[in-house]
Design a protein around this motif. Structure first.
Motif, PDB file in Angstrom:
ATOM      1  N   ALA A 122      41.693  23.033  49.166  1.00  0.00           N
ATOM      2  CA  ALA A 122      41.188  21.727  48.752  1.00  0.00           C
ATOM      3  C   ALA A 122      41.669  20.572  49.635  1.00  0.00           C
ATOM      4  CB  ALA A 122      41.549  21.464  47.286  1.00  0.00           C
ATOM      5  N   PRO A 123      42.952  20.480  50.001  1.00  0.00           N
ATOM      6  CA  PRO A 123      43.367  19.361  50.854  1.00  0.00           C
ATOM      7  C   PRO A 123      42.638  19.332  52.196  1.00  0.00           C
ATOM      8  CG  PRO A 123      45.276  20.406  49.849  1.00  0.00           C
ATOM      9  CD  PRO A 123      44.110  21.295  49.569  1.00  0.00           C
ATOM     10  N   THR A 124      42.434  20.494  52.807  1.00  0.00           N
ATOM     11  CA  THR A 124      41.743  20.559  54.087  1.00  0.00           C
ATOM     12  C   THR A 124      40.276  20.173  53.933  1.00  0.00           C
ATOM     13  OG1 THR A 124      43.203  22.387  54.670  1.00  0.00           O
ATOM     14  CG2 THR A 124      41.307  22.027  56.092  1.00  0.00           C
ATOM     15  N   ILE A 125      39.637  20.639  52.846  1.00  0.00           N
ATOM     16  CA  ILE A 125      38.237  20.271  52.584  1.00  0.00           C
ATOM     17  C   ILE A 125      38.115  18.754  52.428  1.00  0.00           C
ATOM     18  CG2 ILE A 125      36.363  20.435  50.906  1.00  0.00           C
ATOM     19  CD1 ILE A 125      37.290  23.295  50.317  1.00  0.00           C
ATOM     20  N   GLY A 126      39.037  18.172  51.651  1.00  0.00           N
ATOM     21  CA  GLY A 126      38.993  16.734  51.431  1.00  0.00           C
ATOM     22  C   GLY A 126      39.117  15.946  52.716  1.00  0.00           C
ATOM     23  N   SER A 127      39.997  16.372  53.609  1.00  0.00           N
ATOM     24  CA  SER A 127      40.194  15.678  54.874  1.00  0.00           C
ATOM     25  C   SER A 127      38.983  15.821  55.800  1.00  0.00           C
ATOM     26  CB  SER A 127      41.445  16.229  55.570  1.00  0.00           C
ATOM     27  OG  SER A 127      41.610  15.657  56.844  1.00  0.00           O
ATOM     28  N   ASP A 128      38.430  17.039  55.858  1.00  0.00           N
ATOM     29  CA  ASP A 128      37.328  17.311  56.788  1.00  0.00           C
ATOM     30  C   ASP A 128      36.029  16.651  56.333  1.00  0.00           C
ATOM     31  OD1 ASP A 128      36.060  18.512  59.018  1.00  0.00           O
ATOM     32  OD2 ASP A 128      35.354  20.159  57.773  1.00  0.00           O
ATOM     33  N   LEU A 129      35.743  16.671  55.034  1.00  0.00           N
ATOM     34  CA  LEU A 129      34.472  16.147  54.524  1.00  0.00           C
ATOM     35  C   LEU A 129      34.607  14.739  53.948  1.00  0.00           C
ATOM     36  CD1 LEU A 129      32.970  19.291  52.712  1.00  0.00           C
ATOM     37  CD2 LEU A 129      32.611  18.501  55.061  1.00  0.00           C
ATOM     38  N   HIS A 130      35.806  14.150  54.054  1.00  0.00           N
ATOM     39  CA  HIS A 130      36.063  12.809  53.508  1.00  0.00           C
ATOM     40  C   HIS A 130      35.674  12.755  52.029  1.00  0.00           C
ATOM     41  CE1 HIS A 130      36.660  11.616  57.672  1.00  0.00           C
ATOM     42  NE2 HIS A 130      35.450  12.081  57.965  1.00  0.00           N
ATOM     43  N   ALA A 131      36.079  13.788  51.312  1.00  0.00           N
ATOM     44  CA  ALA A 131      35.726  13.921  49.902  1.00  0.00           C
ATOM     45  C   ALA A 131      36.721  13.169  49.028  1.00  0.00           C
ATOM     46  CB  ALA A 131      35.699  15.391  49.502  1.00  0.00           C
ATOM     47  N   SER A 132      36.215  12.560  47.971  1.00  0.00           N
ATOM     48  CA  SER A 132      37.079  11.884  47.008  1.00  0.00           C
ATOM     49  C   SER A 132      37.755  12.913  46.112  1.00  0.00           C
ATOM     50  CB  SER A 132      36.252  10.923  46.155  1.00  0.00           C
ATOM     51  OG  SER A 132      35.334  11.656  45.337  1.00  0.00           O
ATOM     52  N   GLY A 133      38.698  12.433  45.294  1.00  0.00           N
ATOM     53  CA  GLY A 133      39.359  13.332  44.351  1.00  0.00           C
ATOM     54  C   GLY A 133      38.377  13.940  43.368  1.00  0.00           C
ATOM     55  N   ALA A 134      37.412  13.127  42.909  1.00  0.00           N
ATOM     56  CA  ALA A 134      36.400  13.648  41.987  1.00  0.00           C
ATOM     57  C   ALA A 134      35.520  14.693  42.665  1.00  0.00           C
ATOM     58  CB  ALA A 134      35.543  12.499  41.457  1.00  0.00           C
ATOM     59  N   ASP A 135      35.189  14.462  43.942  1.00  0.00           N
ATOM     60  CA  ASP A 135      34.390  15.446  44.691  1.00  0.00           C
ATOM     61  C   ASP A 135      35.127  16.778  44.775  1.00  0.00           C
ATOM     62  OD1 ASP A 135      32.314  13.678  45.170  1.00  0.00           O
ATOM     63  OD2 ASP A 135      33.110  13.019  47.110  1.00  0.00           O
ATOM     64  N   LEU A 136      36.405  16.725  45.113  1.00  0.00           N
ATOM     65  CA  LEU A 136      37.190  17.961  45.238  1.00  0.00           C
ATOM     66  C   LEU A 136      37.290  18.686  43.898  1.00  0.00           C
ATOM     67  CD1 LEU A 136      40.143  16.957  47.606  1.00  0.00           C
ATOM     68  CD2 LEU A 136      38.192  18.429  48.110  1.00  0.00           C
ATOM     69  N   GLN A 137      37.428  17.904  42.827  1.00  0.00           N
ATOM     70  CA  GLN A 137      37.501  18.523  41.505  1.00  0.00           C
ATOM     71  C   GLN A 137      36.212  19.276  41.209  1.00  0.00           C
ATOM     72  OE1 GLN A 137      40.094  18.678  39.775  1.00  0.00           O
ATOM     73  NE2 GLN A 137      39.538  19.119  37.654  1.00  0.00           N
ATOM     74  N   LEU A 138      35.071  18.709  41.574  1.00  0.00           N
ATOM     75  CA  LEU A 138      33.788  19.372  41.336  1.00  0.00           C
ATOM     76  C   LEU A 138      33.576  20.554  42.272  1.00  0.00           C
ATOM     77  CD1 LEU A 138      31.504  16.292  40.657  1.00  0.00           C
ATOM     78  CD2 LEU A 138      32.127  18.099  39.045  1.00  0.00           C
ATOM     79  N   VAL A 139      34.109  20.485  43.489  1.00  0.00           N
ATOM     80  CA  VAL A 139      34.030  21.635  44.394  1.00  0.00           C
ATOM     81  C   VAL A 139      34.772  22.823  43.787  1.00  0.00           C
ATOM     82  CG1 VAL A 139      34.828  22.549  46.614  1.00  0.00           C
ATOM     83  CG2 VAL A 139      33.704  20.317  46.520  1.00  0.00           C
ATOM     84  N   ILE A 140      35.947  22.554  43.240  1.00  0.00           N
ATOM     85  CA  ILE A 140      36.739  23.621  42.624  1.00  0.00           C
ATOM     86  C   ILE A 140      36.128  24.067  41.303  1.00  0.00           C
ATOM     87  CG2 ILE A 140      38.991  24.168  41.617  1.00  0.00           C
ATOM     88  CD1 ILE A 140      40.215  22.206  43.669  1.00  0.00           C
ATOM     89  N   ALA A 141      35.711  23.085  40.484  1.00  0.00           N
ATOM     90  CA  ALA A 141      35.298  23.394  39.117  1.00  0.00           C
ATOM     91  C   ALA A 141      33.829  23.768  38.982  1.00  0.00           C
ATOM     92  CB  ALA A 141      35.583  22.196  38.220  1.00  0.00           C
ATOM     93  N   GLY A 142      32.981  23.337  39.920  1.00  0.00           N
ATOM     94  CA  GLY A 142      31.551  23.596  39.793  1.00  0.00           C
ATOM     95  C   GLY A 142      31.236  25.070  39.656  1.00  0.00           C
ATOM     96  N   TYR A 143      31.890  25.874  40.450  1.00  0.00           N
ATOM     97  CA  TYR A 143      31.707  27.331  40.391  1.00  0.00           C
ATOM     98  C   TYR A 143      32.060  27.851  39.004  1.00  0.00           C
ATOM     99  CZ  TYR A 143      32.655  32.252  41.642  1.00  0.00           C
ATOM    100  OH  TYR A 143      32.671  33.630  41.701  1.00  0.00           O
ATOM    101  N   THR A 144      33.174  27.388  38.476  1.00  0.00           N
ATOM    102  CA  THR A 144      33.642  27.866  37.177  1.00  0.00           C
ATOM    103  C   THR A 144      32.703  27.447  36.051  1.00  0.00           C
ATOM    104  OG1 THR A 144      35.910  27.705  37.978  1.00  0.00           O
ATOM    105  CG2 THR A 144      35.611  27.878  35.611  1.00  0.00           C
ATOM    106  N   ILE A 145      32.146  26.243  36.147  1.00  0.00           N
ATOM    107  CA  ILE A 145      31.273  25.744  35.088  1.00  0.00           C
ATOM    108  C   ILE A 145      30.032  26.624  34.955  1.00  0.00           C
ATOM    109  CG2 ILE A 145      29.762  23.841  34.404  1.00  0.00           C
ATOM    110  CD1 ILE A 145      31.900  21.947  35.618  1.00  0.00           C
ATOM    111  N   THR A 146      29.288  26.813  36.044  1.00  0.00           N
ATOM    112  CA  THR A 146      28.060  27.614  35.943  1.00  0.00           C
ATOM    113  C   THR A 146      28.385  29.076  35.675  1.00  0.00           C
ATOM    114  OG1 THR A 146      28.048  27.750  38.376  1.00  0.00           O
ATOM    115  CG2 THR A 146      26.618  26.109  37.350  1.00  0.00           C
ATOM    116  N   TYR A 147      29.472  29.559  36.227  1.00  0.00           N
ATOM    117  CA  TYR A 147      29.896  30.941  35.994  1.00  0.00           C
ATOM    118  C   TYR A 147      30.133  31.184  34.506  1.00  0.00           C
ATOM    119  CZ  TYR A 147      32.961  35.078  36.690  1.00  0.00           C
ATOM    120  OH  TYR A 147      33.533  36.324  36.657  1.00  0.00           O
ATOM    121  N   SER A 148      30.882  30.289  33.862  1.00  0.00           N
ATOM    122  CA  SER A 148      31.209  30.460  32.446  1.00  0.00           C
ATOM    123  C   SER A 148      29.979  30.321  31.559  1.00  0.00           C
ATOM    124  CB  SER A 148      32.257  29.432  32.019  1.00  0.00           C
ATOM    125  OG  SER A 148      33.428  29.542  32.789  1.00  0.00           O
TER     126      SER A 148
END
Length: 452
Positions: A19-45
């Motif tokens: 996540a830290p590397t993704i945030g730096s490379d894509l200039h992602a906000s904290g909310a963006d990173l949270q959705l990158v991590i959690a988005g998979y889990t949401i649809t999966y569940s």
């Protein structure tokens, strides 16, 4: 099938250390990173039960391959994403592919194997599903630190592409693609909508609540989820009494030992998810470990978990019934030991690795026999319902553990003042004692919930 299962489980956790590397490379906000991590889990569940029923109607082998193809294509898209929004969307699609693919694994095991061979297959399955969480942290740390060809975080997704392609080629040759033989069962659209909405309302605040500081909407969402779960249960019972085809057959829930198994699986996965999450926060935030060092921290737990999960059935038969409560008791002692070993804000010494091995052993004994026994005697025609139910419970247990113990850790850390190794260690100790209490509840649950 188990290789696909392992790959999908890795992706629940492999992104954490990236996540830290993704945030730096894509200039992602904290909310963006949270959705990158959690988005998979949401649809999966949310879609696991739907995936199980699709396999029941269209053929488990065929649906497994469709889900695997979707997961592999989405992994490629994630690895090539040029912005945070793209990555979030593709992660949602990746989770949907897993939800279609994963329930078919248990169903195919149930329908293909009988007797001792089914027990062995379920034993390997439970080892794979449990090791995937810790292995995801390890592999994520290795891939991010390796920075292959200057690609940074992208290999955590791209590694799935060649594996998925091979599994698709092999799967087309070896998996059954005929119908499941139960096409006359209705699809229960109302039950599907009720359950999907309830799981969504439960999952979204669990994965986003801490990041948003638990606003009012998160509590309203959780309350609404409880109401919808009650409505779902009532609707399914009435539908079954009228001779309809409920999404989850009530007889599956009434199966001897199923209620106890659901509680224990929820408890052990909550401990597993909470332990991995808060320890990651401590070693990276408090001790300053690199992604590789943090990932390798979980290797002893993962290795021991896998070994015990694969071998417990060969242990003396006279003690088999005691394995699950003993596993919970050992887990309670071991996670408390991890907290005590790290309480000084240092790296813990040799005893820490003994405690890590104890956590792996205890979790394996609490999880693997429980899952295997719960499914070993389920009728083949109920395989899809039982598979979807236990896969969903497994995932929700992880989410609840991350949300509950992650919130405890961060709140405790905030109350202690400026984050540093010592204050992080004190917050970790409080969490490990709470995890130990949860594991102890699992140890005594059979005295309360076992069917007479």
């Amino acid at each position: 099938m188990l290789a696909a299962q392992f790959m999908a489980l890795l992706d629940v956790f492999i992104v954490n250390v990236a996540a830290p590397t993704i945030g730096s490379d894509l200039h992602a906000s904290g909310a963006d990173l949270q959705l990158v991590i959690a988005g998979y889990t949401i649809t999966y569940s949310v879609l696991l039960i739907t995936g199980a029923r699709l396999g029941d109607r269209l053929g488990h082998g065929r649906v497994h391959l469709v889900g695997l193809a979707l997961f592999t294509a989405a992994s490629l898209a994630c690895g090539l994403a040029q912005g945070a929004t793209e990555l979030i969307v593709f992660r949602l699609v990746q989770g949907a592919g897993s939800a279609v693919m994963i329930p078919q694994v248990l169903s195919l095991i149930q329908r293909t194997f009988t007797g001792e061979s089914r027990m062995r297959a379920l034993g390997v399955y439970s080892a794979v599903i449990a090791v995937g969480a810790a292995a995801g942290q390890v592999l994520g740390g290795v891939l991010v630190s390796a920075d292959l060809f200057g690609t940074g975080w992208r290999p955590v997704f791209l590694v799935n592409v060649p594996v998925g392609a091979v599994l698709l080629a092999v799967g087309r040759r070896v998996l059954p693609r005929d119908g499941a033989g139960e096409k006359t069962r209705g699809f229960d659209l109302i039950g599907l909508v009720l359950l999907g909405t309830a799981v969504s309302l439960l999952t979204v605040p669990l994965v986003l609540g801490q990041e948003e500081d638990w606003p009012l909407w998160s509590w309203l969402s959780l309350a609404a989820a409880v109401v919808l779960f009650v409505l779902f249960c009532g609707f399914e019972s009435r539908l079954a009494r009228r001779g309809g085809d409920p999404l989850i057959a009530p007889r599956v829930l009434r199966h001897p030992g199923m209620g106890l198994a659901v509680f224990r699986i929820m408890a052990v996965m909550a401990v597993n998810g909470g332990f991995l999450f808060v320890l990651t926060l401590h070693v990276q935030g408090g001790l300053g470990y690199s992604a590789l060092h943090a990932g390798l921290t979980f290797a002893p737990t993962a290795v021991v978990f896998g070994l015990v999960g694969l071998t417990w059935r060969s242990w003396p038969a006279s003690g088999q019934r005691a394995l699950t409560p003993a596993g919970f008791a050992l887990t309670a002692a071991a996670v408390a030991g991890v907290g005590l070993a790290l309480r000084g804000g240092d790296e813990g010494g040799a005893w820490l690795y003994v405690a890590y091995a104890g956590v792996g052993t205890g979790l394996a004994l609490a999880f693997s026999p429980t899952l295997t026994r719960a499914l070993a005697t389920v009728r083949p025609e109920d395989a899809a319902d039982a598979s979807g139910l236990l896969a969903t419970v497994t995932q929700l247990g992880q989410l609840i553990g991350v949300a509950a113990f992650g919130t405890l850790f961060l709140n405790r850390l905030e109350s202690l003042g400026v984050p540093e190794a010592y204050t992080s260690a004190k917050a970790l100790l409080a969490c490990m004692f709470a995890l130990a209490a949860t594991a102890a509840t699992g140890a005594v649950s059979g005295l309360v919930l076992r069917r007479r």
